[in-house]
Write a protein that holds these residues in place. Structure first.
Motif, PDB file in Angstrom:
ATOM      1  N   SER A  83      16.049  26.976  23.443  1.00 61.38           N
ATOM      2  CA  SER A  83      15.942  26.071  24.583  1.00 61.38           C
ATOM      3  C   SER A  83      17.204  25.222  24.706  1.00 61.38           C
ATOM      4  O   SER A  83      17.932  25.030  23.724  1.00 61.38           O
ATOM      5  N   ALA A 117      11.202  37.267  25.825  1.00 62.66           N
ATOM      6  CA  ALA A 117      11.921  36.410  26.759  1.00 62.66           C
ATOM      7  C   ALA A 117      10.987  35.748  27.752  1.00 62.66           C
ATOM      8  O   ALA A 117      10.214  36.424  28.436  1.00 62.66           O
ATOM      9  N   SER A 118      11.069  34.416  27.856  1.00 62.12           N
ATOM     10  CA  SER A 118      10.340  33.722  28.920  1.00 62.12           C
ATOM     11  C   SER A 118      11.027  33.961  30.259  1.00 62.12           C
ATOM     12  O   SER A 118      10.375  33.994  31.310  1.00 62.12           O
ATOM     13  N   GLU A 119      12.353  34.132  30.242  1.00 63.35           N
ATOM     14  CA  GLU A 119      13.133  34.452  31.437  1.00 63.35           C
ATOM     15  C   GLU A 119      14.045  35.630  31.109  1.00 63.35           C
ATOM     16  O   GLU A 119      15.148  35.444  30.586  1.00 63.35           O
ATOM     17  N   PRO A 120      13.611  36.854  31.391  1.00 62.74           N
ATOM     18  CA  PRO A 120      14.355  38.040  30.962  1.00 62.74           C
ATOM     19  C   PRO A 120      15.790  38.115  31.478  1.00 62.74           C
ATOM     20  O   PRO A 120      16.652  38.697  30.816  1.00 62.74           O
ATOM     21  N   ALA A 121      16.064  37.531  32.634  1.00 65.38           N
ATOM     22  CA  ALA A 121      17.403  37.640  33.213  1.00 65.38           C
ATOM     23  C   ALA A 121      18.463  36.957  32.354  1.00 65.38           C
ATOM     24  O   ALA A 121      19.656  37.250  32.483  1.00 65.38           O
ATOM     25  N   ILE A 122      18.045  36.072  31.468  1.00 70.78           N
ATOM     26  CA  ILE A 122      19.011  35.310  30.680  1.00 70.78           C
ATOM     27  C   ILE A 122      19.723  36.172  29.650  1.00 70.78           C
ATOM     28  O   ILE A 122      20.931  36.036  29.427  1.00 70.78           O
ATOM     29  N   TYR A 123      18.995  37.095  29.003  1.00 70.42           N
ATOM     30  CA  TYR A 123      19.486  37.648  27.745  1.00 70.42           C
ATOM     31  C   TYR A 123      20.275  38.948  27.879  1.00 70.42           C
ATOM     32  O   TYR A 123      20.892  39.388  26.917  1.00 70.42           O
ATOM     33  N   ARG A 295       4.842  45.068  31.868  1.00 67.57           N
ATOM     34  CA  ARG A 295       6.086  44.303  31.906  1.00 67.57           C
ATOM     35  C   ARG A 295       6.774  44.419  30.553  1.00 67.57           C
ATOM     36  O   ARG A 295       6.195  44.926  29.592  1.00 67.57           O
TER      37      ARG A 295
END
Length: 409
Positions: A83, A117-123, A295
């Motif tokens: 975070s 991932a809580s937000e997959p686009a990040i990683y 997903r």
């Protein structure tokens, strides 16, 4: 950037975890969950970003062993608790933590890093690819029946105390770990994870329940589930919310699904986690009425190309040269010759011409056999330079069972 990255001092854990809590919505974890995560946190593998005395970023890693195709348990860093405080965004804090973390993983000799991932686009920009998929479904039990195999009536089912049955359930889980890529061997303390059942997350359901499947006095499977009652003018219309169904053989699994689909006063079974090749799809009489969707589950990052590709086996003979592009972990970049089959593999650097070009992200996505290289190529993310190399590698990288992560971390 004025912040400083430091290894987490155990005395700072509460302040560190408060930053994480706030980043995920500010709702505090229940006391038993907080206590579990405190006990499981490997402080020596956790990082805090500090702006003076203020903690503004968090990242941790668990020391996991991950099943790969062929059944080997490979050391993997389970990246977790990541975070950045909203007041300190766009300052490079996340990138600096990912950089330090992957350097540390490499130094520890772990060829893989994994995360949910809580937000997959990040990683993706850090080289993580979606390597497993999780299926969700709702079975309309008023309109869908089950066709179970012979012998199902010979399985005894027993309602069991959730905590009291934990050891037996963990034994079933441990026996299944080597059989499916993506599963994580649970070390001491992790047996407490399936027991977490905060009332705030039940959404009107009962406390978590457990039914054991037994044969000859041996536990051969179990299900963790809850009941969400509902009443309409026409009568009972409740749901069975299934957290997990694990069994050592098809007959035991069928017995558990038959039980779940016949709970009194319910008209649906809501599956919250299943591999995409789950047996329930072939037990139901009408899959169309099961509202299935999927997903991403586990995201995987290749930290050491040679060691990672040698750690697994391949379901068909393969001899292919990869040109790997990896700006974030440049030690992986270059050409690698992979030769292998169902017995083992070798992956070494080579000066030979490349057959396939891809980034570390695509290699991570394909690694467990759940994301075909041909699919990635169809999206323009893998480039074939030698005719036939794509199909050869894609078939070899496959897995006879779909990779799956049964729980988060």
């Amino acid at each position: 950037m004025t912040t400083e990255l430091r290894v987490l001092d155990p005395n700072d854990w509460d302040r560190w975890f408060e930053v994480l809590d706030l980043a995920f919505g500010g709702l505090h974890e229940p006391p038993d969950a907080r206590e579990l995560w405190r006990d499981l946190t490997e402080c020596e593998r956790s990082l805090g970003a500090w702006d003076g005395d203020l903690c503004v970023g968090t990242a941790g890693a668990f020391s996991f062993r991950l099943t790969v195709p062929g059944g080997a348990l490979v050391p993997a860093a389970g990246v977790t608790m990541v975070s950045v405080a909203g007041t300190h965004r766009r300052r490079g804090i996340l990138t600096s933590m990912m950089r330090r973390q992957l350097d540390d993983v490499r130094a520890a000799g772990e060829p893989l890093a994994v995360l949910t991932a809580s937000e997959p686009a990040i990683y993706g920009r850090f080289g993580y690819g979606a390597a497993t998929w999780t299926e969700y479904a709702t079975i309309d039990t008023n309109r869908v029946g089950l066709a179970v195999p012979d012998g199902t009536d010979g399985v005894a089912l027993r309602q069991a105390d959730l905590v009291g049955s934990s050891a037996a359930c963990e034994e079933v889980y441990a026996r299944l770990v080597p059989l499916r890529p993506g599963m994580v061997a649970r070390g001491p303390g992790w047996e407490r994870l399936p027991l977490l059942d905060p009332e705030s997350e039940r959404e009107g359901s009962s406390p978590r329940l457990c039914v054991l499947a037994e044969r000859g006095g041996e536990v051969v499977g179990f299900t963790h589930y809850a009941i969400r009652p509902n009443w309409s003018f026409a009568g009972a219309d409740g749901s069975v919310v299934v957290q997990q169904v694990l069994a050592l053989d098809p007959v035991a699994e069928a017995a558990l699904w038959r039980f779940l689909c016949s709970v009194d006063l319910t008209s649906s079974v809501r599956i919250r986690s299943s591999p995409v090749d789950g047996a329930w799809r072939h037990l139901v009489t009408d899959a169309r009425r099961c509202e299935a969707t999927s997903r991403e589950g586990l995201f995987l990052r290749i930290v050491d190309v040679g060691a990672a590709l040698e750690a697994r086996t391949y379901q068909a003979p393969v001899d292919v040269v990869f040109e790997v592009e990896d700006a974030f972990c440049p030690w992986n970049a270059g050409r690698w010759r992979l030769t292998g089959d169902a017995k083992g593999a070798s992956c070494v650097r080579t000066g030979d011409a490349a057959d396939l070009v891809l980034t570390a992200r695509e290699l991570g996505a394909a690694y467990l056999g759940g994301t075909p290289l041909v699919s990635l190529a169809a999206a323009g993310r893998v480039r074939e330079l030698r005719a036939g190399a794509l199909v050869e590698a894609s078939v070899a990288f496959g897995s006879p069972v779909a990779p799956w992560l049964p729980h988060g971390f």
